[in-house]
Every structure is written in C-alpha cells, then in structure tokens.
Design an enzyme around this catalytic site. Structure first.
Site, PDB file in Angstrom:
ATOM      1  N   THR A  17      -9.758 -55.170  75.129  1.00 52.37           N
ATOM      2  CA  THR A  17      -9.040 -54.217  74.168  1.00 52.37           C
ATOM      3  C   THR A  17      -7.956 -54.920  73.394  1.00 52.37           C
ATOM      4  O   THR A  17      -7.523 -54.205  72.620  1.00 52.37           O
ATOM      5  CB  THR A  17      -8.485 -53.214  74.996  1.00 52.37           C
ATOM      6  OG1 THR A  17      -7.484 -53.832  75.966  1.00 52.37           O
ATOM      7  CG2 THR A  17      -9.475 -52.136  75.935  1.00 52.37           C
ATOM      8  N   GLY A  18      -7.712 -56.224  73.581  1.00 51.40           N
ATOM      9  CA  GLY A  18      -6.624 -56.862  72.569  1.00 51.40           C
ATOM     10  C   GLY A  18      -7.157 -56.794  71.210  1.00 51.40           C
ATOM     11  O   GLY A  18      -8.363 -56.719  70.962  1.00 51.40           O
ATOM     12  N   GLN A  20      -7.381 -59.390  69.042  1.00 53.92           N
ATOM     13  CA  GLN A  20      -8.144 -60.369  68.457  1.00 53.92           C
ATOM     14  C   GLN A  20      -9.607 -60.403  69.174  1.00 53.92           C
ATOM     15  O   GLN A  20     -10.738 -60.525  68.503  1.00 53.92           O
ATOM     16  CB  GLN A  20      -7.523 -61.885  68.948  1.00 53.92           C
ATOM     17  CG  GLN A  20      -6.490 -62.342  68.097  1.00 53.92           C
ATOM     18  CD  GLN A  20      -6.787 -62.327  66.653  1.00 53.92           C
ATOM     19  OE1 GLN A  20      -7.838 -62.888  66.221  1.00 53.92           O
ATOM     20  NE2 GLN A  20      -5.784 -61.793  65.709  1.00 53.92           N
ATOM     21  N   THR A  97      -8.687 -69.272  74.126  1.00 51.35           N
ATOM     22  CA  THR A  97      -7.235 -69.262  74.314  1.00 51.35           C
ATOM     23  C   THR A  97      -6.603 -70.648  73.957  1.00 51.35           C
ATOM     24  O   THR A  97      -7.204 -71.515  74.613  1.00 51.35           O
ATOM     25  CB  THR A  97      -6.825 -68.571  75.558  1.00 51.35           C
ATOM     26  OG1 THR A  97      -7.484 -67.240  75.766  1.00 51.35           O
ATOM     27  CG2 THR A  97      -5.114 -68.627  75.947  1.00 51.35           C
ATOM     28  N   GLU A 209     -12.369 -86.769  67.097  1.00 48.28           N
ATOM     29  CA  GLU A 209     -11.207 -86.921  66.662  1.00 48.28           C
ATOM     30  C   GLU A 209     -10.228 -87.699  67.563  1.00 48.28           C
ATOM     31  O   GLU A 209     -10.628 -88.230  68.584  1.00 48.28           O
ATOM     32  CB  GLU A 209     -10.207 -85.577  66.375  1.00 48.28           C
ATOM     33  CG  GLU A 209     -10.217 -84.569  67.597  1.00 48.28           C
ATOM     34  CD  GLU A 209      -9.738 -83.339  67.116  1.00 48.28           C
ATOM     35  OE1 GLU A 209      -9.730 -82.806  66.240  1.00 48.28           O
ATOM     36  OE2 GLU A 209      -9.414 -82.555  68.200  1.00 48.28           O
ATOM     37  N   HIS A 248      -3.893 -80.266  67.263  1.00 42.70           N
ATOM     38  CA  HIS A 248      -3.684 -79.395  68.748  1.00 42.70           C
ATOM     39  C   HIS A 248      -3.409 -80.293  69.755  1.00 42.70           C
ATOM     40  O   HIS A 248      -3.328 -81.644  69.545  1.00 42.70           O
ATOM     41  CB  HIS A 248      -4.780 -78.632  68.912  1.00 42.70           C
ATOM     42  CG  HIS A 248      -6.177 -79.427  68.657  1.00 42.70           C
ATOM     43  ND1 HIS A 248      -6.753 -80.118  69.535  1.00 42.70           N
ATOM     44  CD2 HIS A 248      -7.194 -78.942  67.743  1.00 42.70           C
ATOM     45  CE1 HIS A 248      -7.886 -80.862  69.024  1.00 42.70           C
ATOM     46  NE2 HIS A 248      -8.039 -79.926  68.049  1.00 42.70           N
TER      47      HIS A 248
END
Length: 292
Positions: A17-18, A20, A97, A209, A248
């Site tokens: 239900t979030g 995103q 996430t 990478e 990241h």
C-alpha cells in the site's frame, strides 16, 4: 521460455500500500503480470488495487499460491521482509529497496543458504520477461520479445541496452537487474548459468561497473568451461577516481582493486566480447550473434 519468471508467475508485493509500491504494482498489473495480492502487517483483510491484502507472507502464499514477491519495504525493515519471504519458501524474491544496512544483508544471505528461495537485489531494477511478467521498476516501453538475455548491476545501463537491443530488432528473453549493493542475492555467475541452460536465449549481455568482484568471478566461471553461447560485456567506470563511490554502494574502486580496466581485461581473457562504448553495445551483440 525465460529464466526465473514467465506468464504463470504469481506475484505478491510486500509493502503493497505504499506510494512507490502502488505506482509500480499498478503498472505491473497493466503490463499483464499476474499480481495476486499484497502484504502489509496490520492491514490484513483489506483490499488495494482491487486485490487482497494480508498480514503475513505465509498467509498470502497459502491463499493465492504466490510464487514470487516484490519487496517495496523501507531499508530498516527490508531484511526482515526478505527473511519472512524466505521462511514462506517463495521461489523468487525481488527487492528494489536501496540502502539496506550491509549487516542486515549478511543475515539475509545466511538465511538464503539451503533455502528454496532465490533473491534478486536489493537495490535492483527488477526482472522483465517481455510481454509476460514485470517485477520491479524496469520501464516497460523499451523492450521487445527476443533471444538476448541481459544481466546488469546498473539500472540506467539496463534501460539503455534494452533499447539498443530492441532497435537492432533482436529483443530480449529476460532482463535481470542484480542490484548495485555490495551484498546481494543472485550474481552474474548465477544468471549466466540460467541463461546458458535456457533454450530461448542465444546470447548473454553482461553489464558491469567498478567495485566488487562480480565481473572477475564471471570471467573465472567462463574460463572454467566450454561457453555454449556468445557473451557480450560492457564495464562502466574507466574514468572513475580511486576510492570514490560512484552512484551506489557497490561502485567503489578501493586501492586499485575493482577497477574497470582490470575487469575488462579479465573478461576479455575469458573470451568475452567487450563493447568499446555504451553506444556500441547493441551493434556488438548483433555482430557476436552473427559470428557464433
């Protein structure tokens, strides 16, 4: 056919239900993915996007027959959500996430050992089998069905290469974003093994990478056997400064280790065709297929 997902995959969403999760799961449903429900503790018995919501993953699996989960849970709780899905014996878990604490992921990796589950991510763009199943946040307007498998550490590179392969009128069998965090689930070697066994994949594109040892491990795996299909690679970060994280958590070249040049050399030594620039990846794939 494809790897890991197809039109029969039944998907639940943890954190359903979030904002995103709602945005991306609504698009997955529109794409044709068989989304069967969601999990949000305390909201069991309600409905969202026209689908049932459950308090626990085990309840959702028992009620819907789910075979995969999309994890859209905040970083502090994401590891527990993944572990709950592992304990429920879901075959596939896709975690988008970002910034899950490394020690939390160490616990997840330990729980995965000997389990019935495979984890994609965290910090993953997800997985896409064109026209059949989309789990995660991959854009769904660039792809076309085909016979090129793509496995990538980089979300933006994945989208670029999917578009290039589509423009070459080759298409994709499956695209997998393994995620950019240093501790994660499936890696390059796992995906290479799956693509090599897939009769509907003729060529594999590996997008790497700086940082970590995924590319070197893939090269060692390829050197250890007769490679049944052409492998094309691109490694981002040739100009990245040492000890500076780029993008990241997994993209950091520490004291000369994990650099792009070393990774490229290792892959070329394993017989991989390495594209010289991002713009040439699609064309390089076509040439590799023609030469196979």
């Amino acid at each position: 056919m494809a790897i890991l997902v197809d039109s029969a995959t039944k998907v639940i969403c943890q954190g359903f239900t979030g904002r995103q999760a709602s945005y991306h799961m609504e698009r997955a449903i529109a794409y044709g993915t068989q989304v069967v429900g969601g999990v949000v503790p305390g909201k069991g018995g309600s409905r969202h996007l026209g689908l049932p919501v459950f308090d626990r993953v085990a309840d959702a699996v028992a009620a819907t027959g789910a075979t995969a989960s999309a994890v859209f849970v905040p970083p502090a709780s994401a590891a527990e959500a993944i572990i709950e899905a592992i304990d429920a014996e879901l075959p596939l878990i896709v975690c988008v996430t970002e910034r899950i604490p490394v020690l939390d992921m160490v616990r997840v990796k330990r729980r995965l050992e000997g389990s019935a589950s495979r984890l994609i991510g965290p910090n993953s763009q997800g997985i896409l089998n064109p026209g059949r199943c989309k789990i995660g946040v991959m854009p769904a307007h660039l792809e076309r069905p085909g016979r090129v498998g793509i496995v990538s550490r980089s979300a933006s590179l994945t989208s670029e290469v999917v578009e290039q392969v589509s423009a070459q009128r080759l298409g994709q069998s499956t695209s997998v974003g393994i995620g950019g965090d240093p501790v994660h689930g499936l890696g390059f070697v796992d995906c290479l093994e799956l693509f090599f066994r897939d009769p509907d994949t003729d060529c594999v594109v590996l997008l790497g990478e700086i940082g970590g040892s995924e590319e070197e491990e893939a090269a060692a795996f390829l050197r250890s056997q007769r490679v049944p299909k052409p492998v094309v690679a691109y490694v981002a970060g040739l100009a990245a400064p040492t000890e500076r994280r780029m993008g990241h958590a997994g993209t950091v070249n520490v004291f000369g280790q994990g650099g792009a040049a070393e990774k490229i050399e290792s892959l070329r030594g394993a017989g991989v065709t390495v594209a010289e620039s991002v713009a040439e990846i699609g064309q390089t794939v076509r040439q590799a297929l023609k030469a196979a």
